[in-house]
Motif scaffolding. Sequence first.
Motif, PDB file in Angstrom:
ATOM      1  N   GLU A  31       0.826  -1.205   0.000  1.00 39.87           N
ATOM      2  CA  GLU A  31       0.000   0.000   0.000  1.00 39.87           C
ATOM      3  C   GLU A  31       0.864   1.260   0.000  1.00 39.87           C
ATOM      4  O   GLU A  31       0.610   2.197  -0.763  1.00 39.87           O
ATOM      5  N   ARG A  32       1.907   1.273   0.831  1.00 36.42           N
ATOM      6  CA  ARG A  32       2.792   2.448   0.901  1.00 36.42           C
ATOM      7  C   ARG A  32       3.474   2.696  -0.437  1.00 36.42           C
ATOM      8  O   ARG A  32       3.534   3.826  -0.925  1.00 36.42           O
ATOM      9  N   VAL A  33       3.990   1.641  -1.043  1.00 35.34           N
ATOM     10  CA  VAL A  33       4.690   1.776  -2.324  1.00 35.34           C
ATOM     11  C   VAL A  33       3.723   2.243  -3.406  1.00 35.34           C
ATOM     12  O   VAL A  33       4.031   3.154  -4.178  1.00 35.34           O
ATOM     13  N   LEU A  34       2.550   1.642  -3.460  1.00 38.33           N
ATOM     14  CA  LEU A  34       1.565   2.052  -4.472  1.00 38.33           C
ATOM     15  C   LEU A  34       1.121   3.491  -4.273  1.00 38.33           C
ATOM     16  O   LEU A  34       1.001   4.253  -5.240  1.00 38.33           O
ATOM     17  N   ALA A  35       0.882   3.884  -3.020  1.00 38.14           N
ATOM     18  CA  ALA A  35       0.444   5.258  -2.752  1.00 38.14           C
ATOM     19  C   ALA A  35       1.531   6.250  -3.146  1.00 38.14           C
ATOM     20  O   ALA A  35       1.251   7.279  -3.763  1.00 38.14           O
ATOM     21  N   ALA A  36       2.780   5.932  -2.796  1.00 37.32           N
ATOM     22  CA  ALA A  36       3.886   6.832  -3.143  1.00 37.32           C
ATOM     23  C   ALA A  36       4.061   6.913  -4.658  1.00 37.32           C
ATOM     24  O   ALA A  36       4.269   7.992  -5.211  1.00 37.32           O
ATOM     25  N   THR A  37       3.963   5.792  -5.320  1.00 36.11           N
ATOM     26  CA  THR A  37       4.113   5.770  -6.782  1.00 36.11           C
ATOM     27  C   THR A  37       2.973   6.529  -7.449  1.00 36.11           C
ATOM     28  O   THR A  37       3.203   7.348  -8.345  1.00 36.11           O
ATOM     29  N   ALA A  38       1.741   6.290  -7.007  1.00 36.05           N
ATOM     30  CA  ALA A  38       0.590   6.979  -7.592  1.00 36.05           C
ATOM     31  C   ALA A  38       0.660   8.482  -7.341  1.00 36.05           C
ATOM     32  O   ALA A  38       0.215   9.274  -8.179  1.00 36.05           O
ATOM     33  N   ALA A  39       1.235   8.889  -6.213  1.00 38.36           N
ATOM     34  CA  ALA A  39       1.346  10.319  -5.896  1.00 38.36           C
ATOM     35  C   ALA A  39       2.257  11.038  -6.891  1.00 38.36           C
ATOM     36  O   ALA A  39       2.092  12.234  -7.117  1.00 38.36           O
ATOM     37  N   HIS A  40       3.190  10.311  -7.492  1.00 36.83           N
ATOM     38  CA  HIS A  40       4.091  10.911  -8.477  1.00 36.83           C
ATOM     39  C   HIS A  40       3.474  10.979  -9.871  1.00 36.83           C
ATOM     40  O   HIS A  40       4.035  11.570 -10.781  1.00 36.83           O
ATOM     41  N   CYS A  41       2.331  10.367 -10.027  1.00 28.31           N
ATOM     42  CA  CYS A  41       1.675  10.296 -11.332  1.00 28.31           C
ATOM     43  C   CYS A  41       0.780  11.516 -11.509  1.00 28.31           C
ATOM     44  O   CYS A  41      -0.034  11.829 -10.642  1.00 28.31           O
ATOM     45  N   SER A  42       0.907  12.173 -12.655  1.00 28.35           N
ATOM     46  CA  SER A  42       0.110  13.374 -12.905  1.00 28.35           C
ATOM     47  C   SER A  42      -1.332  13.029 -13.248  1.00 28.35           C
ATOM     48  O   SER A  42      -2.233  13.832 -13.062  1.00 28.35           O
ATOM     49  N   GLY A  43      -1.550  11.841 -13.780  1.00 24.03           N
ATOM     50  CA  GLY A  43      -2.895  11.457 -14.184  1.00 24.03           C
ATOM     51  C   GLY A  43      -3.354  12.136 -15.453  1.00 24.03           C
ATOM     52  O   GLY A  43      -4.512  12.043 -15.834  1.00 24.03           O
ATOM     53  N   GLU A  44      -2.425  12.831 -16.103  1.00 24.54           N
ATOM     54  CA  GLU A  44      -2.776  13.553 -17.328  1.00 24.54           C
ATOM     55  C   GLU A  44      -2.727  12.620 -18.532  1.00 24.54           C
ATOM     56  O   GLU A  44      -2.196  11.517 -18.465  1.00 24.54           O
ATOM     57  N   GLU A  45      -3.289  13.074 -19.613  1.00 25.14           N
ATOM     58  CA  GLU A  45      -3.313  12.308 -20.863  1.00 25.14           C
ATOM     59  C   GLU A  45      -1.977  12.457 -21.598  1.00 25.14           C
ATOM     60  O   GLU A  45      -1.925  12.987 -22.701  1.00 25.14           O
ATOM     61  N   VAL A  46      -0.916  11.982 -20.963  1.00 20.45           N
ATOM     62  CA  VAL A  46       0.422  12.024 -21.559  1.00 20.45           C
ATOM     63  C   VAL A  46       0.998  10.615 -21.524  1.00 20.45           C
ATOM     64  O   VAL A  46       0.614   9.811 -20.680  1.00 20.45           O
ATOM     65  N   PRO A  47       1.931  10.320 -22.418  1.00 18.55           N
ATOM     66  CA  PRO A  47       2.466   8.945 -22.455  1.00 18.55           C
ATOM     67  C   PRO A  47       3.411   8.624 -21.290  1.00 18.55           C
ATOM     68  O   PRO A  47       3.558   7.463 -20.923  1.00 18.55           O
ATOM     69  N   GLU A  48       4.034   9.632 -20.702  1.00 17.03           N
ATOM     70  CA  GLU A  48       4.968   9.358 -19.608  1.00 17.03           C
ATOM     71  C   GLU A  48       4.160   9.048 -18.341  1.00 17.03           C
ATOM     72  O   GLU A  48       3.226   9.765 -17.994  1.00 17.03           O
ATOM     73  N   CYS A  49       4.564   7.972 -17.655  1.00 14.55           N
ATOM     74  CA  CYS A  49       3.823   7.600 -16.444  1.00 14.55           C
ATOM     75  C   CYS A  49       4.787   7.053 -15.397  1.00 14.55           C
ATOM     76  O   CYS A  49       5.442   6.037 -15.621  1.00 14.55           O
ATOM     77  N   PRO A  50       4.898   7.722 -14.253  1.00 16.35           N
ATOM     78  CA  PRO A  50       5.785   7.254 -13.197  1.00 16.35           C
ATOM     79  C   PRO A  50       5.434   5.854 -12.679  1.00 16.35           C
ATOM     80  O   PRO A  50       6.315   5.126 -12.242  1.00 16.35           O
ATOM     81  N   VAL A  51       4.155   5.480 -12.740  1.00 11.93           N
ATOM     82  CA  VAL A  51       3.778   4.138 -12.292  1.00 11.93           C
ATOM     83  C   VAL A  51       4.402   3.080 -13.204  1.00 11.93           C
ATOM     84  O   VAL A  51       5.014   2.120 -12.720  1.00 11.93           O
ATOM     85  N   LEU A  52       4.270   3.275 -14.496  1.00 12.63           N
ATOM     86  CA  LEU A  52       4.876   2.325 -15.433  1.00 12.63           C
ATOM     87  C   LEU A  52       6.377   2.321 -15.318  1.00 12.63           C
ATOM     88  O   LEU A  52       7.025   1.263 -15.390  1.00 12.63           O
ATOM     89  N   ASP A  53       6.979   3.504 -15.122  1.00 14.03           N
ATOM     90  CA  ASP A  53       8.427   3.596 -14.936  1.00 14.03           C
ATOM     91  C   ASP A  53       8.867   2.798 -13.703  1.00 14.03           C
ATOM     92  O   ASP A  53       9.866   2.083 -13.719  1.00 14.03           O
ATOM     93  N   ALA A  54       8.104   2.931 -12.613  1.00 14.75           N
ATOM     94  CA  ALA A  54       8.435   2.221 -11.385  1.00 14.75           C
ATOM     95  C   ALA A  54       8.309   0.710 -11.569  1.00 14.75           C
ATOM     96  O   ALA A  54       9.125  -0.052 -11.054  1.00 14.75           O
ATOM     97  N   LEU A  55       7.304   0.285 -12.314  1.00 14.86           N
ATOM     98  CA  LEU A  55       7.129  -1.163 -12.552  1.00 14.86           C
ATOM     99  C   LEU A  55       8.232  -1.721 -13.455  1.00 14.86           C
ATOM    100  O   LEU A  55       8.645  -2.855 -13.294  1.00 14.86           O
ATOM    101  N   ALA A  56       8.701  -0.887 -14.374  1.00 17.55           N
ATOM    102  CA  ALA A  56       9.722  -1.346 -15.319  1.00 17.55           C
ATOM    103  C   ALA A  56      11.119  -1.351 -14.709  1.00 17.55           C
ATOM    104  O   ALA A  56      12.005  -2.017 -15.213  1.00 17.55           O
ATOM    105  N   SER A  57      11.316  -0.597 -13.619  1.00 18.54           N
ATOM    106  CA  SER A  57      12.684  -0.522 -13.061  1.00 18.54           C
ATOM    107  C   SER A  57      12.920  -1.568 -11.999  1.00 18.54           C
ATOM    108  O   SER A  57      12.079  -2.209 -11.497  1.00 18.54           O
TER     109      SER A  57
END
Length: 137
Positions: free
Chosen positions: A111-137
């Motif tokens: 929960e902590r990791v997901l909340a922190a990762t989601a907090a970095h996500c803008s939620g905008e309609e852009v291709p860059e996504c910190p959640v995907l970046d975090a999953l890929a690293s």
Amino acid sequence: MGDHASGKGLQRAALARRTGCNLETIRYYEKIGMLPDPPRTAAGYRVYQEDHVARLRFVLRARELGFSIEEIRGLLDLVDRGNQTCAEVKERTERHLTDVRSKIADLKRIERVLAATAAHCSGEEVPECPVLDALAS
């Protein structure tokens, strides 16, 4: 046909209604030996007794509390032997409680990791996504 077969017990559908357990689950528990084979009528219908109802309710409640099939088998084995002690049951329950607490700790970490990762996500309609970046690293 009703709930009773020959007035002496329940058919499988009635057992399912009485316990809230679906038919396939009852079949599965019979197949793996958690429910004893019920006697049959002359016509070959399974006839479940009150001890089947009680045992199935025991299994269902234990599953609700997160006990594994093998843990439930162990508890049922104690009961079936008829010489269980509260100490034996408590020891098994405390082992399960330790596992549950460990899972809770894991879920809180997730929960902590997901909340922190989601907090970095803008939620905008852009291709860059910190959640995907975090999953890929």
